[in-house]
Scaffold this motif. Structure first.
Motif, PDB file in Angstrom:
ATOM      1  N   MET A  80       0.855  -1.176   0.000  1.00 58.69           N
ATOM      2  CA  MET A  80       0.000   0.000   0.000  1.00 58.69           C
ATOM      3  C   MET A  80       0.897   1.234   0.000  1.00 58.69           C
ATOM      4  O   MET A  80       1.853   1.316   0.752  1.00 58.69           O
ATOM      5  N   SER A  81       0.552   2.209  -0.811  1.00 51.34           N
ATOM      6  CA  SER A  81       1.333   3.436  -0.882  1.00 51.34           C
ATOM      7  C   SER A  81       1.056   4.323   0.334  1.00 51.34           C
ATOM      8  O   SER A  81       0.049   4.152   1.036  1.00 51.34           O
ATOM      9  N   GLU A  82       1.960   5.273   0.553  1.00 48.94           N
ATOM     10  CA  GLU A  82       1.748   6.224   1.651  1.00 48.94           C
ATOM     11  C   GLU A  82       0.460   7.006   1.448  1.00 48.94           C
ATOM     12  O   GLU A  82      -0.267   7.256   2.405  1.00 48.94           O
ATOM     13  N   VAL A  83       0.182   7.383   0.207  1.00 48.31           N
ATOM     14  CA  VAL A  83      -1.047   8.146  -0.066  1.00 48.31           C
ATOM     15  C   VAL A  83      -2.276   7.310   0.286  1.00 48.31           C
ATOM     16  O   VAL A  83      -3.210   7.805   0.929  1.00 48.31           O
ATOM     17  N   GLN A  84      -2.287   6.041  -0.092  1.00 51.59           N
ATOM     18  CA  GLN A  84      -3.422   5.180   0.251  1.00 51.59           C
ATOM     19  C   GLN A  84      -3.565   5.037   1.770  1.00 51.59           C
ATOM     20  O   GLN A  84      -4.680   5.058   2.300  1.00 51.59           O
ATOM     21  N   ALA A  85      -2.444   4.890   2.455  1.00 52.46           N
ATOM     22  CA  ALA A  85      -2.486   4.777   3.917  1.00 52.46           C
ATOM     23  C   ALA A  85      -3.019   6.062   4.539  1.00 52.46           C
ATOM     24  O   ALA A  85      -3.843   6.027   5.470  1.00 52.46           O
ATOM     25  N   LEU A  86      -2.569   7.199   4.043  1.00 48.85           N
ATOM     26  CA  LEU A  86      -3.060   8.487   4.547  1.00 48.85           C
ATOM     27  C   LEU A  86      -4.563   8.631   4.292  1.00 48.85           C
ATOM     28  O   LEU A  86      -5.294   9.149   5.141  1.00 48.85           O
ATOM     29  N   GLN A  87      -5.026   8.165   3.130  1.00 42.97           N
ATOM     30  CA  GLN A  87      -6.459   8.237   2.818  1.00 42.97           C
ATOM     31  C   GLN A  87      -7.271   7.377   3.799  1.00 42.97           C
ATOM     32  O   GLN A  87      -8.343   7.784   4.252  1.00 42.97           O
ATOM     33  N   THR A  88      -6.739   6.217   4.144  1.00 41.33           N
ATOM     34  CA  THR A  88      -7.407   5.333   5.098  1.00 41.33           C
ATOM     35  C   THR A  88      -7.539   6.010   6.457  1.00 41.33           C
ATOM     36  O   THR A  88      -8.599   5.979   7.094  1.00 41.33           O
ATOM     37  N   VAL A  89      -6.462   6.649   6.897  1.00 45.12           N
ATOM     38  CA  VAL A  89      -6.480   7.319   8.196  1.00 45.12           C
ATOM     39  C   VAL A  89      -7.379   8.550   8.148  1.00 45.12           C
ATOM     40  O   VAL A  89      -8.102   8.832   9.107  1.00 45.12           O
ATOM     41  N   LEU A  90      -7.377   9.264   7.029  1.00 44.83           N
ATOM     42  CA  LEU A  90      -8.266  10.413   6.891  1.00 44.83           C
ATOM     43  C   LEU A  90      -9.727   9.965   7.007  1.00 44.83           C
ATOM     44  O   LEU A  90     -10.523  10.616   7.699  1.00 44.83           O
ATOM     45  N   ALA A  91     -10.073   8.864   6.380  1.00 40.23           N
ATOM     46  CA  ALA A  91     -11.448   8.351   6.487  1.00 40.23           C
ATOM     47  C   ALA A  91     -11.791   8.039   7.940  1.00 40.23           C
ATOM     48  O   ALA A  91     -12.904   8.332   8.403  1.00 40.23           O
ATOM     49  N   ALA A  92     -10.838   7.476   8.676  1.00 37.94           N
ATOM     50  CA  ALA A  92     -11.072   7.183  10.096  1.00 37.94           C
ATOM     51  C   ALA A  92     -11.245   8.467  10.900  1.00 37.94           C
ATOM     52  O   ALA A  92     -12.076   8.531  11.815  1.00 37.94           O
ATOM     53  N   GLU A  93     -10.484   9.493  10.564  1.00 36.50           N
ATOM     54  CA  GLU A  93     -10.622  10.764  11.284  1.00 36.50           C
ATOM     55  C   GLU A  93     -11.945  11.455  10.960  1.00 36.50           C
ATOM     56  O   GLU A  93     -12.544  12.071  11.835  1.00 36.50           O
ATOM     57  N   HIS A  94     -12.411  11.347   9.722  1.00 35.59           N
ATOM     58  CA  HIS A  94     -13.746  11.881   9.408  1.00 35.59           C
ATOM     59  C   HIS A  94     -14.786  11.232  10.321  1.00 35.59           C
ATOM     60  O   HIS A  94     -15.632  11.920  10.897  1.00 35.59           O
ATOM     61  N   ALA A  95     -14.709   9.916  10.463  1.00 36.02           N
ATOM     62  CA  ALA A  95     -15.658   9.195  11.316  1.00 36.02           C
ATOM     63  C   ALA A  95     -15.503   9.600  12.774  1.00 36.02           C
ATOM     64  O   ALA A  95     -16.506   9.793  13.481  1.00 36.02           O
ATOM     65  N   ALA A  96     -14.265   9.740  13.241  1.00 38.21           N
ATOM     66  CA  ALA A  96     -14.025  10.107  14.637  1.00 38.21           C
ATOM     67  C   ALA A  96     -14.625  11.475  14.956  1.00 38.21           C
ATOM     68  O   ALA A  96     -15.267  11.650  16.005  1.00 38.21           O
TER      69      ALA A  96
END
Length: 144
Positions: free
Chosen positions: A1-17
């Motif tokens: 997984m690329s860094e950008v994909q990983a950052l997108q995953t974490v961003l989605a989690a932060e939106h939910a949080a």
């Protein structure tokens, strides 16, 4: 997984949080539970700041940051301070897992930022009656 994909995953989690913490704050009484409301508000501000940082970072990398969903699943039984505390703790633990994933998926300055976010999330879980863990965000390594 690329860094950008990983950052997108974490961003989605932060939106939910951010969404869930907003709901938890709305279920918390300033007069009956001022300490809990302060803790929820501080967590909300921290997660909102991380969400904004991730959005800027992704834009700086030339990616289109993931947008938030219209709504997120929120537990229906958050009508008591104990339930709000329980859900806030579960949210912080989930975020710790997400940041542990980011630490393992990034390098350099991004990894250093992810490590600080993981540390702060682990500390925030203590506010919601969590227990200290040797490896926060890594369930199979947890000291329970």
């Amino acid at each position: 997984m690329s860094e950008v994909q990983a950052l997108q995953t974490v961003l989605a989690a932060e939106h939910a949080a951010v969404y869930v913490l907003g709901v938890l704050g709305g279920q918390t009484s300033q007069s009956a539970s001022p300490g809990l409301l302060t803790s929820i508000s501080e967590s909300y501000a921290m997660h909102r700041g991380r969400r904004d940082h991730l959005t800027r970072t992704l834009a700086d990398l030339g990616a289109v940051p993931a947008s938030s969903q219209a709504a997120y699943d929120v537990p229906s039984d958050v009508g008591t301070p104990e339930a709000v505390t329980r859900e806030a703790l579960a949210l912080e633990r989930s975020c710790a897992t997400t940041y542990a994933f980011l630490v393992g998926s990034t390098t350099g300055d991004l990894r250093a930022w992810a490590m600080r976010a993981l540390q702060m999330t682990a500390v925030r879980s203590l506010v919601f009656r969590g227990t200290p863990e040797m490896f926060p965000g890594e369930d199979e390594q947890a000291d329970r």
